[in-house]
Scaffold this active site. Structure first.
Site, PDB file in Angstrom:
ATOM      1  N   GLU A 209       0.884  -1.178   0.000  1.00  0.00           N
ATOM      2  CA  GLU A 209       0.000   0.000   0.000  1.00  0.00           C
ATOM      3  C   GLU A 209       0.914   1.218   0.000  1.00  0.00           C
ATOM      4  O   GLU A 209       1.448   1.598   1.036  1.00  0.00           O
ATOM      5  CB  GLU A 209      -0.890  -0.013   1.259  1.00  0.00           C
ATOM      6  CG  GLU A 209      -1.852  -1.188   1.339  1.00  0.00           C
ATOM      7  CD  GLU A 209      -3.022  -1.046   0.370  1.00  0.00           C
ATOM      8  OE1 GLU A 209      -3.308   0.070  -0.095  1.00  0.00           O
ATOM      9  OE2 GLU A 209      -3.660  -2.076   0.073  1.00  0.00           O
ATOM     10  N   CYS A 243      -2.467   9.475   2.877  1.00  0.00           N
ATOM     11  CA  CYS A 243      -1.989   8.901   1.606  1.00  0.00           C
ATOM     12  C   CYS A 243      -2.917   9.224   0.438  1.00  0.00           C
ATOM     13  O   CYS A 243      -2.457   9.372  -0.690  1.00  0.00           O
ATOM     14  CB  CYS A 243      -1.827   7.396   1.742  1.00  0.00           C
ATOM     15  SG  CYS A 243      -3.339   6.571   2.249  1.00  0.00           S
TER      16      CYS A 243
END
Ligand code: NAD
Length: 453
Positions: A209, A243
């Site tokens: 990720e 993010c």
């Protein structure tokens, strides 16, 4: 602490078959839920010490996510783990075919600091729900949250099942030398490459990720007030250290000024003060210094002030920016929002398509054709139309990147799959075996096989 002993103990424990038992998994998820609730204040205190994140933000963006994940797996575990019967093809009649969701074994979860609870505990919970053992290595950058998680978990779970490894680069480098059956990493693309390389040596499957520059397109048909409200919230949440935060805006040049006005109005309305309930600090001095270098005074439309002692950077909007500016060279990961323009919608799509594939992309428009082109013509991990960030809160959607923003997905059933092997088993009946596939081969058999296959 000897990592090798813990990994060996976890492997032995996994081989005892105990973690495969659904009641065992549920009991441990319930135990973890109760511990999180019991130690909620400790978790709030630790994150506040690390980067001044408020209780409100910590509950809404971290603790509630983690509790929701536990709840999801408690409710859905039986159906997720149940063998799935599938159709059996003609060549395998009479028979039955099933897919078994099998835990992978001894797993390693490496977390990032920016949502230190959610990004460590959610994948860890998923690993346990899927029937694995787990070693969690949270980020040492948010040191107090790492210690809080280690305290809660290591004092209450046997290390042969679940263990929080504390430490930084040296410790994780040592851990990565050992063989794991799954590595789940959240962090930067650069470190993701290091982890991928280490995993490859042992052929460990990975979920990565990662990050990237997530764009927002604002077209002339967008509702500017609503777009600005949602973008400002998503960008300055956690002081831009998210993010999937909007990294930069591409706005139709015809409406740039009206849109900038709307952004200014919202930022002022939300009143992001230092040390306030709804605004966080920059995580550390290194990141603070990296970020203030992006603030070009000549291109600052709004904000631009900062305070090194408080590690506070005012929400800052930059305009007249182009792709040569320093702020456009890497993921910003802070409260600085560059606004660029485009002449027509296809140009905006082309700009995004030519860059590395982002973790998220967002579009604000009322135009159906633009919505269709946005979803079909450019690649990105996931995103929203007429909102930002919120796609990750729907556990029915897979969450993950593509290309340099990541490999694999999690959340809900997608996470369960990421921590499971799909084992295919065909069971044949023990009667009625035709002779067709067996030697000696004959023309007659071949003509029958051609008809059947
Ligand atoms: P990072 O890559 O610096 O650190 C992440 C983890 O890797 C930490 O636990 C750290 O200890 C470990 N690590 C550091 N150096 C290592 C090495 N040499 N070998 C092995 N492990 C090492 O990332 P970060 O600063 O914690 O997080 C910021 C980045 O993470 C941003 O790029 C952001 O976009 C990305 N991110 C992605 C997601 C997502 O869900 N896709 C979520 C949060 C953050």
């Amino acid at each position: 602490m000897n990592f090798e002993d813990i990994i060996v103990a976890q492997r032995t424990f996994f081989n005892s078959q105990k973690t495969k038992n659904l009641k065992f998994r549920k009991r441990n998820l319930e135990k973890l839920r109760d511990l999180i609730i019991k130690h909620e204040e400790l978790l709030y205190e630790a994150i506040y010490q690390d980067f001044g994140k408020s209780k409100f933000d910590t509950f809404t963006t971290e603790i509630s996510f983690v509790l929701k994940d536990i709840d999801y797996y408690l409710k859905n575990l039986s159906s997720l783990a149940k063998p799935k019967k599938v159709r059996t093809n003609l060549a395998n009649q009479l028979g039955t075919s099933k897919i078994y969701s099998e835990p992978l074994g001894c797993t390693l979860v490496i977390g990032a600091w920016n949502y230190p609870y959610q990004l460590s505990l959610s994948p860890m919970i998923t690993a346990l729900a899927a029937g694995n053992t787990c070693i969690l290595k949270p980020s040492e950058v948010a040191e107090n949250t790492m210690k809080a998680m280690a305290k809660i978990i290591n004092e209450n779970f046997p290390e042969e099942y679940l263990f929080v490894a504390q430490g930084g680069v040296d410790e994780i480098t040592e851990i990565l030398k050992f063989k794991f059956d799954k590595i789940f990493f959240t962090g930067s693309t650069k470190v993701g490459q290091i982890v991928y390389e280490a995993a490859a040596k042992n052929l460990a499957p990975v979920t990565l990720e990662l990050g990237g520059k997530s764009p927002v397109i604002v077209t002339s048909s967008a509702d500017f007030d609503l777009a600005a409200k949602r973008i400002v919230w998503g960008k300055f949440l956690n002081a831009g250290q998210t993010c999937v935060a909007p990294d930069y805006i591409l706005v139709d040049e015809k409406v740039r000024d009206s849109f900038l006005d709307a952004l200014k109005f919202q930022i002022q309305k939300f009143s992001y003060q230092p040390n306030s309930e709804h605004y966080t600090q920059i995580i550390n001095q290194r990141n603070f210094e990296r970020l203030v270098k992006y603030i070009d005074k000549d291109k600052t439309y709004l904000g631009g002030n900062y305070d090194a002692v408080k590690r506070y950077i005012e929400p800052t909007v930059l305009h007249n920016i182009d792709w040569n500016d320093a702020v456009m060279q890497e993921e910003i990961f802070g409260p600085i929002l560059p606004v660029l323009t485009f002449k027509n919608f296809n140009e905006a799509l082309l700009i995004i398509a030519e860059k590395e594939k982002p973790l998220a992309a967002y579009l604000f428009t009322k135009n159906t054709e633009e919505k269709e082109n946005f979803t079909s013509k450019i690649s990105f991990g996931g995103g929203c139309i007429n909102d930002v960030v919120m796609h990750l809160s729907n556990e029915n959607l897979p969450f993950g990147g593509v290309g340099s923003s990541g490999i694999g997905h999690y959340h809900g059933k997608f996470g369960f799959k990421a921590f499971s092997h799909q084992k295919a088993v065909l069971e044949r009946a023990t009667w009625g075996e035709p002779d067709l596939k067996y030697p000696p081969y004959t023309e007659k058999k071949l003509s029958w096989i051609k008809k059947l296959l």
